[in-house]
Design an enzyme around this catalytic site. Sequence first.
Site, PDB file in Angstrom:
ATOM      1  CD  GLU A 164      40.979  43.964  40.539  1.00  0.00           C
ATOM      2  OE1 GLU A 164      41.466  44.924  39.892  1.00  0.00           O
ATOM      3  OE2 GLU A 164      40.444  42.988  39.991  1.00  0.00           O
ATOM      4  CG  ASN A 207      36.263  40.346  44.654  1.00  0.00           C
ATOM      5  OD1 ASN A 207      36.249  39.157  44.951  1.00  0.00           O
ATOM      6  ND2 ASN A 207      36.260  40.762  43.397  1.00  0.00           N
ATOM      7  CG  HIS A 249      40.473  35.992  37.391  1.00  0.00           C
ATOM      8  ND1 HIS A 249      39.456  35.563  36.562  1.00  0.00           N
ATOM      9  CD2 HIS A 249      40.012  37.094  38.031  1.00  0.00           C
ATOM     10  CE1 HIS A 249      38.424  36.390  36.677  1.00  0.00           C
ATOM     11  NE2 HIS A 249      38.729  37.318  37.569  1.00  0.00           N
ATOM     12  CD  GLU A 257      36.135  38.774  39.887  1.00  0.00           C
ATOM     13  OE1 GLU A 257      36.939  38.862  38.920  1.00  0.00           O
ATOM     14  OE2 GLU A 257      35.825  39.738  40.598  1.00  0.00           O
ATOM     15  CG  ASP A 303      38.721  32.947  34.555  1.00  0.00           C
ATOM     16  OD1 ASP A 303      39.791  33.089  35.187  1.00  0.00           O
ATOM     17  OD2 ASP A 303      38.149  33.902  33.992  1.00  0.00           O
TER      18      ASP A 303
END
Length: 375
Positions: free
Chosen positions: A180, A223, A259, A288, A290
Amino acid sequence: MSLRTLRSLVAVAVATAVATTALVGPPVTAHEARQGGPRHHAPTLRQAAPPGFVIGSAVAGGGHHVDQPYPDPFPNDRVYRHLLGKEFSSVSPENQMKWEFIHPERDTYRFGPADAIVRFARQHHQVVRGHTLLWHNQNPSWLTEGDFTATELRQILRDHVFTVVGHYRGRIQQWDVANEMLDGSGQLRTTDNLWLRELGPGIIADVFRWAHRADPHAQLFFNDYGVEGVNAKSDGYLSLISDLLADGVPVDGFSVQGHLSTRYGFPDDLAANLQRFADLGLETAVTEVDVRMDLPGGAEPTGAQLAQQADYYQRMLEGCLAVDTCRSFTVWGFTDKYSWVPVFFPDEGAATIMTGDFERKPAYYALRSTLADAT
């Protein structure tokens, strides 16, 4: 069979399940876990995956879990551990390798919880993704509140990278080295990122070089979230990484977190975006995933919500499978029992592929079918 056709077929299967109210698969009981799993012969996710493609999960622990009304999930929940080893061929420590957890005091490292995950992975023939070395968040108070000079900060960071990466040398397949780094407009986060603010943007190249020296065989990644599609933020990464590669910096990969929320549309240009980074010669990954949904007041998901969630999961996986260098797909936890989402997104939840009772949702079956058909 084209990916579009494949997605249509799986969507029909999910819709059929919803129509017949068979929205979740059977839970895995504690007894079944002790006996080696439920008595059926359907393949697991890792068994369904194509050769050379790893399907992973974050390993719950540390972070927000410390304040929750349950014991540390990974060492204490036997059913959870059984499914983690059975279903997945890759694991990512959710919090156990982040600065505040693994380096709680300046001269103290806490490797035990992360070591246990790495041992578990070896026992279950899994690879490990390391997470993370350079980030603006979840840094210990001794670091963020310390009165350090730039020279001291640089030495602290260098020592951390060599100590942590060196400790796991040869046992980590991919590292999220820089996490990030950019804001939504594609600019470096020089305000809230301690390292960028105090040491300047050149520290990014230094950390990649240090990590490579500490473990020359690990693949080193950028990432981030919000970079699933072609936008200002992913454009910023494309430019940044291109410049670093031109300077000989050992950047091996770029990964999108994934996400997502059913409040928003799906990033249809995921594959095209990943391909841009593959064209630079990089490995790519989805790290990651979800898919949270609106559940005000703790409501239960509807059939339509579960079907939409399954569609998003499936399309994320399809986007990865469509790019030759995307060989790693990780869900950010596989059970709602330990999901981070309700803690940070009030009135949203049920974001993973299994319920809190380990019942398999349509999203699980969508992933498994997509993996199997890709094989």
